[in-house]
Write a protein that holds these residues in place. Sequence first.
Motif, PDB file in Angstrom:
ATOM      1  N   ASN A  33       0.835  -1.219   0.000  1.00  0.00           N
ATOM      2  CA  ASN A  33       0.000   0.000   0.000  1.00  0.00           C
ATOM      3  C   ASN A  33       0.858   1.252   0.000  1.00  0.00           C
ATOM      4  O   ASN A  33       0.537   2.237  -0.683  1.00  0.00           O
ATOM      5  N   PHE A  34       1.953   1.226   0.742  1.00  0.00           N
ATOM      6  CA  PHE A  34       2.854   2.379   0.777  1.00  0.00           C
ATOM      7  C   PHE A  34       3.543   2.555  -0.571  1.00  0.00           C
ATOM      8  O   PHE A  34       3.722   3.677  -1.043  1.00  0.00           O
ATOM      9  N   THR A  36       2.329   1.619  -3.457  1.00  0.00           N
ATOM     10  CA  THR A  36       1.295   2.129  -4.368  1.00  0.00           C
ATOM     11  C   THR A  36       1.109   3.629  -4.191  1.00  0.00           C
ATOM     12  O   THR A  36       0.976   4.381  -5.166  1.00  0.00           O
ATOM     13  N   TYR A  37       1.103   4.058  -2.940  1.00  0.00           N
ATOM     14  CA  TYR A  37       0.878   5.489  -2.681  1.00  0.00           C
ATOM     15  C   TYR A  37       2.009   6.336  -3.256  1.00  0.00           C
ATOM     16  O   TYR A  37       1.769   7.330  -3.960  1.00  0.00           O
ATOM     17  N   SER A  40       2.214   6.535  -7.080  1.00  0.00           N
ATOM     18  CA  SER A  40       1.086   7.175  -7.752  1.00  0.00           C
ATOM     19  C   SER A  40       1.326   8.678  -7.785  1.00  0.00           C
ATOM     20  O   SER A  40       1.339   9.319  -6.728  1.00  0.00           O
ATOM     21  N   LEU A  43      -1.293  10.872  -5.897  1.00  0.00           N
ATOM     22  CA  LEU A  43      -1.304  10.694  -4.449  1.00  0.00           C
ATOM     23  C   LEU A  43      -0.026  11.247  -3.818  1.00  0.00           C
ATOM     24  O   LEU A  43      -0.069  11.917  -2.779  1.00  0.00           O
ATOM     25  N   LEU A 221      -2.783  15.592   2.334  1.00  0.00           N
ATOM     26  CA  LEU A 221      -2.909  14.272   2.952  1.00  0.00           C
ATOM     27  C   LEU A 221      -4.211  14.116   3.739  1.00  0.00           C
ATOM     28  O   LEU A 221      -4.851  13.064   3.687  1.00  0.00           O
ATOM     29  N   ASP A 224      -6.991  13.547   1.472  1.00  0.00           N
ATOM     30  CA  ASP A 224      -6.816  12.220   0.859  1.00  0.00           C
ATOM     31  C   ASP A 224      -7.377  11.123   1.758  1.00  0.00           C
ATOM     32  O   ASP A 224      -8.037  10.198   1.287  1.00  0.00           O
ATOM     33  N   GLN A 228     -10.392   8.714   0.603  1.00  0.00           N
ATOM     34  CA  GLN A 228     -10.185   7.268   0.532  1.00  0.00           C
ATOM     35  C   GLN A 228     -11.208   6.520   1.392  1.00  0.00           C
ATOM     36  O   GLN A 228     -11.711   5.472   0.999  1.00  0.00           O
ATOM     37  N   MET A 237      -6.127   1.865   2.118  1.00  0.00           N
ATOM     38  CA  MET A 237      -5.357   3.010   1.638  1.00  0.00           C
ATOM     39  C   MET A 237      -5.551   4.213   2.559  1.00  0.00           C
ATOM     40  O   MET A 237      -4.619   5.001   2.772  1.00  0.00           O
ATOM     41  N   THR A 240      -3.184   3.714   5.273  1.00  0.00           N
ATOM     42  CA  THR A 240      -1.829   3.978   4.779  1.00  0.00           C
ATOM     43  C   THR A 240      -1.527   5.469   4.791  1.00  0.00           C
ATOM     44  O   THR A 240      -0.478   5.900   5.289  1.00  0.00           O
ATOM     45  N   VAL A 241      -2.453   6.259   4.243  1.00  0.00           N
ATOM     46  CA  VAL A 241      -2.260   7.711   4.231  1.00  0.00           C
ATOM     47  C   VAL A 241      -2.240   8.258   5.653  1.00  0.00           C
ATOM     48  O   VAL A 241      -1.489   9.182   5.976  1.00  0.00           O
TER      49      VAL A 241
END
Length: 562
Positions: A33-34, A36-37, A40, A43, A221, A224, A228, A237, A240-241
Amino acid sequence: MMLGLVFSMVFPIIELLKRALQDQSGTYIGLDNFTTYFTSPSLFQSAYHTVTIAIITTIISVSAAFLFAYAIERTHMKGKTFFTYIGLLPLFAPTMMYGIALIYLLGNNGLLTTGFFGLTEQWFGWEEFDFELYGMKGIIISEVIFTFPQAFLILKVALSTADQRLYEAADTLGASTLRKLVTVTLPSIKYGLVSAFFVCFTLSFTDFGAPKVVGGQYNVLATDVYKQVIGQQNFSMGATVGIILTIPAIIAFIVDQTIQRKQSGGVNSRAVPYKTPKNKGRDRLYLLYCSAIAFSVLLLFGAIAAAAFVKVWPYDFSLTLRNFGFGSVAGDGLKPYWNSLIVSTLTATIGTAVIFIGAYLTEKSRHLKWVRKVSYFLSILPIALPGLVIGLAFIFFFNEQAFTIPFINMEIANPFKWLYGSLAILVLANIVHFYAVAFITANTSLKKQDDEFESVSEAMNVPFYKTFSRVTVPLSLPAILEMAMYLFVNSMTTISAVVFLYSPDWKLASIAIVNMDDAGDIAPAAAMSLLIIATNIIVRVVYELLSKKLMNRTNAWKQTQT
């Protein structure tokens, strides 16, 4: 007490971290997940935006607050009491209010951007202009307003004491005013400056209200996390954020604590109290500066008041109370306001009792030193935890059907699930969110009390609870009132800590403002903000009156002893 801290703080955060390492189905995926963030672009850009806003806000806010505090403490300027109260006024408002006020002043139909609705063009040739409020510019202005009073309070205390001998030595050596500022004034308040930077950076980094209202397409953030969880129902996610949002705040917290531990007394017993030199030119300059700050703050609050009491901005300025009815808007009538009063009162009552007892056990207990140290660390840790992260962690912890015991894979039913969606979880979230500042207040008060009180009580076989109720609590009443006032006011204004936790039956006033803003009901949102401000000001006035009465009683007691 420590078990309570672990239960309400540590376990939910562990659950949040666990969810960040899982996918939507609950399968462990490690750091995917980190990855992916950060891979991206859209993000990752939010993280860059958040850091940029926090740095710029901190520099502007601390600089402005330093000059304001300097004017209050180091000049003979007139109107200091008035300017002090005006500087603290933004503390009583929810952060979303600043964004709403800016919309009415600098939005497309704003008072200033339209040139007072065409009057300046008619009289002076000043045409309307597009301020481009929505985005980075609007967020920074809102965050500066939000963080300014926090920095002002810290720096005012830091500047309130100084050693006159240092300035006399500098004058003897022929140092200029600027030289004295750089070599004497700033070094003497460096710890206050560090704390102000830490507080402003953390608050602006983690704030949700202002970016929600004036952020537009400029993602950060905090928004976000909201998108999410609420928009996409992507809890993994979102977690994660949330963890990413916490990391810089915790780093800033550790740096601040490390520096504060190195602090030594800047004013010793031989110090000579600082005497402000007379300088009429300087006083006029600072009076002009403070007047500009006060005018800006009052303009914001005036815009909110005007928006709340007029029919349709900017087309019909007839006065009305219709916006305070909330009957046909997303605010659900006055019920959220009454809910906020209930939640804030319970938070202030229960939170003050729990936090003060916790501070007493941590400070006055003579046994289990390591437990006290861990308890102290856990007690000040929430200051580094964003409200959104606390709220999200509570979702995962209290909404979990069952917990798996590590290593033995044994599942037990969640005994705390009944709290989810209830009044109790809102109160608990607020207590955890604001625990640290109230704890430090109580701890500071208890440190001032002589340890001999407990020693004498033990020697006379007086039960500790009698000493606690008859000596400790009465001596700490000013601090207790300060804690209760702090918890109440912040519970009325907070959004981030409760935005994920409220139920339809327990929607709060701050949440109603979010919903009304989403629905385009800006005037009723301004009216609800005004109700919150008025309530908090009334609570503050009551606190001041009670504190004054207590101080008079304390001074009378001291005089009888002399």
